[in-house]
Write a protein that holds these residues in place. Structure first.
Motif, PDB file in Angstrom:
ATOM      1  N   LEU A   6       0.845  -1.194   0.000  1.00 23.70           N
ATOM      2  CA  LEU A   6       0.000   0.000   0.000  1.00 23.70           C
ATOM      3  C   LEU A   6       0.877   1.240   0.000  1.00 23.70           C
ATOM      4  N   ALA A   7       0.541   2.212  -0.837  1.00 20.14           N
ATOM      5  CA  ALA A   7       1.327   3.440  -0.953  1.00 20.14           C
ATOM      6  C   ALA A   7       0.406   4.654  -1.021  1.00 20.14           C
ATOM      7  N   ALA A   8       0.885   5.784  -0.482  1.00 26.23           N
ATOM      8  CA  ALA A   8       0.152   7.051  -0.574  1.00 26.23           C
ATOM      9  C   ALA A   8       0.678   7.799  -1.795  1.00 26.23           C
ATOM     10  N   VAL A   9      -0.166   7.901  -2.827  1.00 24.18           N
ATOM     11  CA  VAL A   9       0.269   8.423  -4.121  1.00 24.18           C
ATOM     12  C   VAL A   9      -0.424   9.751  -4.415  1.00 24.18           C
ATOM     13  N   LEU A  10       0.385  10.759  -4.716  1.00 23.39           N
ATOM     14  CA  LEU A  10      -0.149  12.069  -5.073  1.00 23.39           C
ATOM     15  C   LEU A  10      -0.283  12.139  -6.593  1.00 23.39           C
ATOM     16  N   TYR A  11      -1.510  12.292  -7.065  1.00 23.15           N
ATOM     17  CA  TYR A  11      -1.775  12.344  -8.510  1.00 23.15           C
ATOM     18  C   TYR A  11      -1.776  13.775  -9.037  1.00 23.15           C
ATOM     19  N   GLY A  12      -2.077  14.715  -8.162  1.00 23.10           N
ATOM     20  CA  GLY A  12      -2.155  16.109  -8.583  1.00 23.10           C
ATOM     21  C   GLY A  12      -2.634  16.951  -7.417  1.00 23.10           C
ATOM     22  N   ILE A  13      -2.924  18.193  -7.676  1.00 24.49           N
ATOM     23  CA  ILE A  13      -3.378  19.097  -6.627  1.00 24.49           C
ATOM     24  C   ILE A  13      -4.662  18.555  -5.985  1.00 24.49           C
ATOM     25  N   GLU A  14      -4.637  18.430  -4.656  1.00 18.77           N
ATOM     26  CA  GLU A  14      -5.774  17.931  -3.863  1.00 18.77           C
ATOM     27  C   GLU A  14      -6.209  16.520  -4.275  1.00 18.77           C
ATOM     28  N   ASP A  15      -5.287  15.740  -4.813  1.00 23.09           N
ATOM     29  CA  ASP A  15      -5.633  14.396  -5.278  1.00 23.09           C
ATOM     30  C   ASP A  15      -4.622  13.382  -4.735  1.00 23.09           C
ATOM     31  N   LEU A  16      -4.829  12.974  -3.490  1.00 24.88           N
ATOM     32  CA  LEU A  16      -3.955  12.010  -2.819  1.00 24.88           C
ATOM     33  C   LEU A  16      -4.718  10.698  -2.648  1.00 24.88           C
ATOM     34  N   THR A 320       3.038  15.404  17.703  1.00 25.36           N
ATOM     35  CA  THR A 320       1.764  15.724  18.358  1.00 25.36           C
ATOM     36  C   THR A 320       0.633  14.796  17.940  1.00 25.36           C
ATOM     37  N   HIS A 321       0.771  14.143  16.778  1.00 25.82           N
ATOM     38  CA  HIS A 321      -0.323  13.311  16.281  1.00 25.82           C
ATOM     39  C   HIS A 321       0.221  12.040  15.635  1.00 25.82           C
ATOM     40  N   HIS A 322      -0.539  10.949  15.769  1.00 23.84           N
ATOM     41  CA  HIS A 322      -0.176   9.661  15.187  1.00 23.84           C
ATOM     42  C   HIS A 322      -1.346   9.137  14.342  1.00 23.84           C
ATOM     43  N   PHE A 323      -1.029   8.634  13.144  1.00 21.57           N
ATOM     44  CA  PHE A 323      -2.046   8.046  12.272  1.00 21.57           C
ATOM     45  C   PHE A 323      -1.498   6.785  11.624  1.00 21.57           C
ATOM     46  N   ASP A 324      -2.397   5.863  11.268  1.00 18.58           N
ATOM     47  CA  ASP A 324      -2.031   4.701  10.485  1.00 18.58           C
ATOM     48  C   ASP A 324      -1.991   5.109   9.012  1.00 18.58           C
ATOM     49  N   ILE A 325      -1.253   4.362   8.194  1.00 20.60           N
ATOM     50  CA  ILE A 325      -1.155   4.698   6.770  1.00 20.60           C
ATOM     51  C   ILE A 325      -2.530   4.730   6.103  1.00 20.60           C
ATOM     52  N   THR A 326      -3.470   3.925   6.600  1.00 20.69           N
ATOM     53  CA  THR A 326      -4.824   3.927   6.037  1.00 20.69           C
ATOM     54  C   THR A 326      -5.557   5.239   6.326  1.00 20.69           C
ATOM     55  N   GLU A 327      -5.007   6.039   7.270  1.00 18.68           N
ATOM     56  CA  GLU A 327      -5.615   7.323   7.635  1.00 18.68           C
ATOM     57  C   GLU A 327      -4.813   8.498   7.070  1.00 18.68           C
ATOM     58  N   THR A 328      -4.105   8.253   5.966  1.00 16.10           N
ATOM     59  CA  THR A 328      -3.212   9.270   5.408  1.00 16.10           C
ATOM     60  C   THR A 328      -3.932  10.581   5.097  1.00 16.10           C
ATOM     61  N   ALA A 329      -5.127  10.502   4.538  1.00 16.59           N
ATOM     62  CA  ALA A 329      -5.868  11.723   4.187  1.00 16.59           C
ATOM     63  C   ALA A 329      -6.127  12.572   5.430  1.00 16.59           C
ATOM     64  N   LYS A 330      -6.533  11.923   6.506  1.00 18.85           N
ATOM     65  CA  LYS A 330      -6.800  12.636   7.762  1.00 18.85           C
ATOM     66  C   LYS A 330      -5.504  13.202   8.343  1.00 18.85           C
ATOM     67  N   ALA A 331      -4.415  12.455   8.204  1.00 20.75           N
ATOM     68  CA  ALA A 331      -3.115  12.918   8.704  1.00 20.75           C
ATOM     69  C   ALA A 331      -2.692  14.192   7.980  1.00 20.75           C
ATOM     70  N   PHE A 332      -2.860  14.220   6.666  1.00 13.77           N
ATOM     71  CA  PHE A 332      -2.483  15.410   5.887  1.00 13.77           C
ATOM     72  C   PHE A 332      -3.376  16.599   6.220  1.00 13.77           C
TER      73      PHE A 332
END
Length: 358
Positions: A6-16, A320-332
């Motif tokens: 699983l990877a967090a991929v940025l496709y473009g502006i506001e598109d993660l 200050t904050h911890h997130f799982d990779i599945t919560e990447t959107a919330k982390a950002f």
């Protein structure tokens, strides 16, 4: 080895997006890392919001993330200093090693640098990531994976302080109490600074800076003139700082760093703002104030690791904050908007503390 990559991929502006990627094959001088902790940097957020930083433009989908630690899952045939199971911090920029800059020891200026999550190169917010073995640093058992990930921003602070010539008895002004300003504060203290005054627009960040040992803090307003703030700095410190490190890069803070620094002192600019800001250059020239730039770091990871391993620097307070990779959107989102007083947001690719030995 599981096929889950699983990877967090940025496709473009506001598109993660989160998506599966093939597990990479390694060469003889590389290691395959099972990633553990990845911190979110301001540059990651900048790519999400603007799609570019200066001339680095996102044109193809790119895995995000570069502040990272992981566990060695596989080693190349030529790798001698690492073994499967070793916990490592990974320095995200790998130079060519052959150009004049590399040979002179300034590999951060290598024109062929491959840097994580800088277009067109993928980052390491993914389950498995391959990296040059000689840019992986084995972590002592008592150093956590989160601390390993934070060696990346700490190395920026170490490099900035080295560029400024911070040493015993230095009087240092740090502009900005974000993550880079705070690690610069920590590095300056560890390198012998007598006083460190740090400024910011947010009192909560200054409170953290005070907790970390800043001798003085100064809450600024956007409407303050640099000339007036410089007077406040001198009054608070009782002396003109001989080193000023601008971790914001705004025109106002760059102006302040020059005006506040004593004659014959040094200004180091870490933060990158407008391409051509208006600054009091003649003031600096007439007073022989050196102005130096910082681009990432160079030969600073070992020092950053030594500072953390020895206990001289405590980077844990920055998280200050911890997130799982599945919560990447919330982390950002948390990092982007500073929710809950966010300073450093950490994403855990494996369950938190899985690989910590303390």
């Amino acid at each position: 080895m599981a096929n889950d990559n699983l990877a967090a991929v940025l496709y473009g502006i506001e598109d993660l997006r989160l998506e599966q990627r093939p597990i990479p094959a390694i060469s003889d001088d590389e290691v395959l890392l099972k990633m553990d902790s990845v911190g979110i940097c301001g540059s990651d957020v900048h790519y999400l919001v603007h799609g570019r930083i200066g001339h680095f433009v996102l044109t193809n989908p790119m895995i995000i993330g570069h502040e990272a630690s992981g566990v060695v899952a596989k080693v190349g045939k030529k790798v001698q200093h690492l073994a499967v199971g070793d916990r490592v911090a990974c320095e995200p920029g790998v130079p060519c090693r052959y150009c004049e800059h590399c040979k002179a020891g300034q590999y951060n200026l290598c024109p062929d640098m491959v840097f994580c999550a800088t277009p067109p190169y993928d980052g390491n917010l993914t389950r498995y990531y391959k990296h040059a073995a000689d840019f992986c640093y084995k972590l002592p058992d008592h150093v956590t994976m989160e601390e390993g990930a934070l060696l990346e921003p700490l190395s920026v602070g170490v490099h900035a302080c080295r560029r400024a010539g911070v040493g015993l008895g230095s009087k240092v002004l740090v502009l900005g109490a974000g993550p880079i300003g705070l690690v610069t504060l920590l590095a300056a203290q560890a390198m012998g600074a007598e006083q460190v005054l740090i400024t910011d627009l947010v009192q909560q960040r200054l409170n953290v800076a005070k907790e970390l040992g800043a001798t003085h803090t100064l809450l600024m307003n956007k409407d303050d003139s640099a000339e007036e703030v410089a007077k406040q700095v001198h009054k608070l410190m009782g002396v003109e700082p001989d080193k000023s490190i601008d971790c914001c890069g705004a025109e106002s803070t760059t102006r302040l760093s020059i005006l506040a620094t004593r004659s014959g002192g040094c200004v180091v600019i870490v933060g990158m703002g407008a391409a051509e800001p208006k600054i009091p250059l003649i003031n600096a020239l007439a007073r022989e104030v050196d102005i130096r730039g910082v681009f990432r770091y160079c030969n600073d990871y070992p020092a950053a690791l030594a500072l953390v391993a020895s206990g001289k620097v405590n980077v844990k307070r920055l998280i200050t904050h911890h997130f799982d990779i599945t919560e990447t959107a919330k982390a950002f989102e948390t990092a982007r908007y500073g929710h809950g007083g966010a300073i450093k947001v950490m994403i855990h690719v494996q369950p938190k503390d899985t690989n910590n030995k303390v």
